[in-house]
Design an enzyme around this catalytic site. Structure first.
Site, PDB file in Angstrom:
ATOM      1  CG  HIS A   1     -19.311  19.741 -16.532  1.00  0.00           C
ATOM      2  ND1 HIS A   1     -18.512  20.814 -16.878  1.00  0.00           N
ATOM      3  CD2 HIS A   1     -19.335  18.940 -17.630  1.00  0.00           C
ATOM      4  CE1 HIS A   1     -18.085  20.668 -18.117  1.00  0.00           C
ATOM      5  NE2 HIS A   1     -18.564  19.527 -18.605  1.00  0.00           N
TER       6      HIS A   1
ATOM      7  CG  HIS B   1     -13.173  13.303 -17.749  1.00  0.00           C
ATOM      8  ND1 HIS B   1     -13.833  12.639 -18.775  1.00  0.00           N
ATOM      9  CD2 HIS B   1     -12.963  14.570 -18.210  1.00  0.00           C
ATOM     10  CE1 HIS B   1     -13.999  13.457 -19.789  1.00  0.00           C
ATOM     11  NE2 HIS B   1     -13.489  14.642 -19.480  1.00  0.00           N
TER      12      HIS B   1
END
EC number: 3.1.4.58
Length: 179
Positions: free
Chosen positions: A37, A120
């Protein structure tokens, strides 16, 4: 008391590409692809009433779907690397969504996020990995063709208190559909 955060889910096909980069790094604990995620705002351990307030407030977000670009790998932690991550290009819609979520959390009394937002996907958490091993890994696997997907919603995740890496549960999902 749930530990909450908001984030973007990673589509299965992008997750499959990223999972192909696993392995070959001593000291790495690889994250399961179903737990990939992009964290938008870490909220933390919250009591039930506050969790309900946050979940209800997030429905007010009114934004359009946007493209998310996954491009290359890097590490966090400098000389003492602590994670290998897939980089997410910081697009304007992504930055604006994150900033809106940050403002909402501060409005209900949470402390400001202490770290700068660096979008990220964490692929591995590192324990006693040498910076040379991480550099070698990144030189071999750090480049891959960019992958693009459309974020059509963001979610409120919960996690159990652990050393990180999941499992994460989608508590609620918020469509990005402003016209």
């Amino acid at each position: 008391m749930p530990r909450l955060f908001t984030g973007l889910e990673i589509p299965d096909e992008v997750g499959h590409t990223l999972s192909g980069l696993r392995g070959g790094l001593p000291g790495a604990r690889w994250i399961d692809p179903e737990n990939y995620h992009v964290t938008l705002r870490f909220i933390g351990d919250i009591d039930g009433a506050s969790a309900n307030e946050i979940a209800a407030m997030l429905w007010r977000v009114n934004r359009k779907p946007f493209e998310v670009t996954v491009q290359g790998l890097s590490s966090f932690g400098g000389r003492k690397p602590r994670a290998v991550v897939a980089n997410i290009a910081p697009s304007r819609p992504l930055i604006e969504l994150q900033a809106e979520l940050e403002r909402m959390m501060q409005r209900i009394g949470l402390d400001p996020e202490g770290r700068k937002f660096v979008p990220h996907v964490t692929l591995a958490r590192l324990h006693d990995a040498s910076s040379q091993d991480v550099a070698d890994y990144l030189s071999v696997r750090g480049y891959f063709p960019s992958r693009v997907f459309v974020a059509e919603r963001f979610v409120l995740f919960s996690s159990r208190a652990s050393t990180g890496g999941g499992p994460y549960v989608v508590e609620d999902a918020y469509d990005l559909c402003a016209g």
